[in-house]
Write a protein that holds these residues in place. Structure first.
Motif: not given
Length: 635
Positions: A178-184, A203-208, A193-200, A216-218
């Motif tokens: 999950l630390s892979n930038v493409v997967v993240g 994931v963003f904060m945990c990416m190395e 897309k599903i409106g779960s911004v807190d989960y987005a 852009n995705s965020l």
């Protein structure tokens, strides 16, 4: 072809490397003619049956050739391997030949992760999400380990927070990095897309490691979920990092300003894009045109469009949509015709915009012409265009045409279903509306607020009290949708039409927010038929407070006093109406006859030709009277 031969002249003409290099150059040129010539040379030297060269030639034909040629090459390969089958799977899915692809898949002696990914991706590309998810489940049951690409495909079609979290949990269990930038980035996009911004954000904060796509995705996820100010904040934070915004960032932020109707900040973003040279990008410039239009600055949108030194379908589409949005229908259609003359292929959004304004303002014949263009351009199978055609014909009352188009749609999304359900309800096809809703549910398509509003509208028009109440009560429990204003409006109107005024008042009093003027109007009309004047007075006073400029409560109350002989009360209400400056809004209707629009308002014909029409009506009246039709009508 001669230039290609010169580039590989140092290789032996019978070696695999020689023809492999020729195939590389054919692929770079993206030319089917060169592929045909090379195929002929391979046949001549007898290497067309070689597995490696045959696979490469097969891939080239599936990319740039015809399906017939590709299948012929497949038959020429003597010893097919799993690579051959995977190329066939991918190519057949690209051509939409899913039955053939499934047959190849089922007959494969062995399947790897590429085989499964090809089928899953193929199903997703044509909108067969259910098939794709079933294939994903079968893949895991067969013991094949999903790859990161598999999960990225599945994440692109996730439709709910529960489903998204389930996929995320599966990735963790399968040990996906999950630390892979493409997967993240895929996870951030999915949660956005599903409106779960807190989960987005989680994931963003945990990416190395982050890149511009992460940001852009965020930003896009915040925008998609309706957190516009939060999207602006992330853009500001991005500016402080080493990642510079790109064209996609700018277009998203312009769309954010568009939704906020924040013209000042929008102009700042446009100025920034001009400074860094992004304005030549059609996505950025079309977003700017759309922003000016939605901020009620059509003149600026037109000026910006005219200053662009090049033409692009995306920009033209934004301008056509802007004209349509502001009621400039002639300009929208004229620009559409100009794009066709310039050989600019319109997009599905262009055709949808033109159809939306044609059904409201232009003659029916022009709508038929645009439908002909849809068929000519090959857009009749596109879900967006087909839905617009359904909407076009339902607004014209040609419901059979709409139903025919809807039935012929290979892939129906929720917008298509909603358009058909609402169109059937508005055209009085009430039982058909309920049947279509049942069909939607049986297909496994999740209904939304628009779907239920259409069904309740049908119940209202058909006086289906039991069905309407049953659906209204089960909305939140069965479909997860809280009743909104349009749902309350339908159910209140249904109950008042059925004479159940007390039940309607109970629902209004239980509403979690203040009722709208439309709801009070429905109740007020029902009150006018009641013997108890106190209910009429109470509802009228409530509506006067919520809608002080509406003439309806004054008129209904005055009429109620008049019917009861309370002349002083009637005069008091009419005087109060005059003192407050409330004007009686008079309805109007219009009809088009031979490109002339005639408007009837308050028993008076407005446009040119009114006296002539009234003269014809008098002649018809005299003719009917002479034939004793008037007596029949009176009976």
């Amino acid at each position: 072809m001669q230039s290609l031969l010169k580039q590989v002249s140092g290789l032996h003409k019978t070696s695999l490397s020689y023809y492999s290099h020729l195939l590389d150059h054919c692929l770079s040129l993206k030319s089917s003619i060169h592929v045909n010539v090379l195929h002929a040379r391979l046949v001549k030297v007898g290497l067309n049956t070689h597995t490696f060269l045959g696979n490469r030639l097969l891939d080239a034909y599936f990319r740039f050739g015809t399906l017939f040629d590709a299948l012929r090459v497949s038959n020429e390969i003597n010893c097919k391997n799993i690579v051959s089958d995977n190329i066939c799977l991918k190519g057949l899915c690209r051509f939409g030949e899913f039955e053939r692809a499934r047959k190849v898949f089922d007959e494969m002696p062995e399947r790897d992760v590429v085989s499964w990914n090809s089928m899953i991706s193929g199903y997703v590309s044509c909108g067969l999400v259910g098939n794709a998810m079933w294939m994903f489940s079968e893949m895991q049951s067969s013991g094949v380990r999903p790859s990161e690409f598999t999960f990225s495909i599945v994440m692109s079609v996730v439709s709910s927070g529960c489903h998204g979290k389930e996929i995320h949990g599966g990735m963790i269990r399968k040990g996906v990095n999950l630390s892979n930038v493409v997967v993240g980035n895929s996870l951030i996009h999915m949660y956005g897309k599903i409106g779960s911004v807190d989960y987005a954000f989680g994931v963003f904060m945990c990416m190395e490691e982050l890149d511009v796509i992460s940001w852009n995705s965020l930003i896009w996820g915040c925008h998609r979920a309706g957190y516009e100010e939060l999207a602006i904040d992330q853009f500001v934070l991005m500016r402080g990092t080493e990642h510079s915004p790109d064209e996609f960032t700018i277009s998203t932020v312009i769309n954010v300003c568009c939704n906020l109707l924040d013209l000042a900040r929008g102009k700042q973003i446009i100025a920034f894009s001009l400074k860094v040279g992004f304005f030549s990008n059609s996505i950025v410039s079309s977003a700017a045109i759309d922003m000016f239009s939605k901020c009620n600055r059509l003149e600026d949108a037109v000026l910006l469009f005219q200053e662009l030194s090049w033409s692009d379908s995306a920009v033209c589409n934004s301008m056509i949509s802007s004209y349509a949005r502001h009621g400039c229908v002639d300009n929208a259609v004229l620009l559409f015709v100009l794009t066709l003359r310039k050989n600019l292929r319109p997009t599905e959004f262009t055709l949808s915009s033109v159809l939306s304004c044609t059904s409201t303002f232009l003659p029916v014949e022009q709508g038929f012409q645009i439908h002909s263009w849809v068929i000519k351009l090959g857009f009749e199978s596109d879900a967006i265009v087909a839905s617009s055609l359904v909407d076009f014909y339902t607004k014209l009352g040609l419901i059979n045409h709409a139903m025919k188009i809807f039935s012929s749609m290979a892939v129906k999304d929720l917008i298509s279903w909603n358009t058909m359900i609402m169109g059937l309800a508005q055209n009085g096809k009430l039982f058909e509306t309920l049947d279509t809703f049942k069909e939607l549910v049986s297909e496994g398509m999740p209904a939304d607020d628009v779907t239920l509003a259409g069904v309740l509208l049908a119940c209202n028009f058909g006086s289906f009290v039991d069905e309407g109440m049953s659906l209204f009560i089960s909305m939140e429990k069965e479909y997860g949708i809280k009743p909104a204003e349009e749902h309350y409006m339908c159910i209140v109107d249904l109950l008042t039409r059925a004479g159940k005024l007390e039940a309607a008042m109970d629902i209004v009093e239980a509403m979690p927010y203040e009722p709208s003027s439309m709801i009070w109007e429905s109740i007020l009309r029902a009150c006018a038929l009641q013997k108890d004047i106190k209910i009429t007075e109470r509802v009228a006073q409530l509506m006067m407070k919520s809608e002080p400029q509406s003439s309806l409560p004054y008129l209904v109350l005055a009429r109620a006093y008049e019917m009861r002989g309370r002349w002083e009360s009637m005069i008091r209400v009419t005087n109060e109406m005059k003192e407050k400056g409330v004007k009686n809004v008079v309805g109007c209707s219009w009809i088009e006859i031979q490109k002339h629009v005639y408007t009837f308002k308050a028993d008076q014909l407005q446009p040119h030709g009114g006296q002539d029409i009234y003269m014809i009506l008098r002649l018809l009246f005299w003719d009917m009277e002479a034939d004793s039709y008037i007596d029949i009508l009176r009976k």
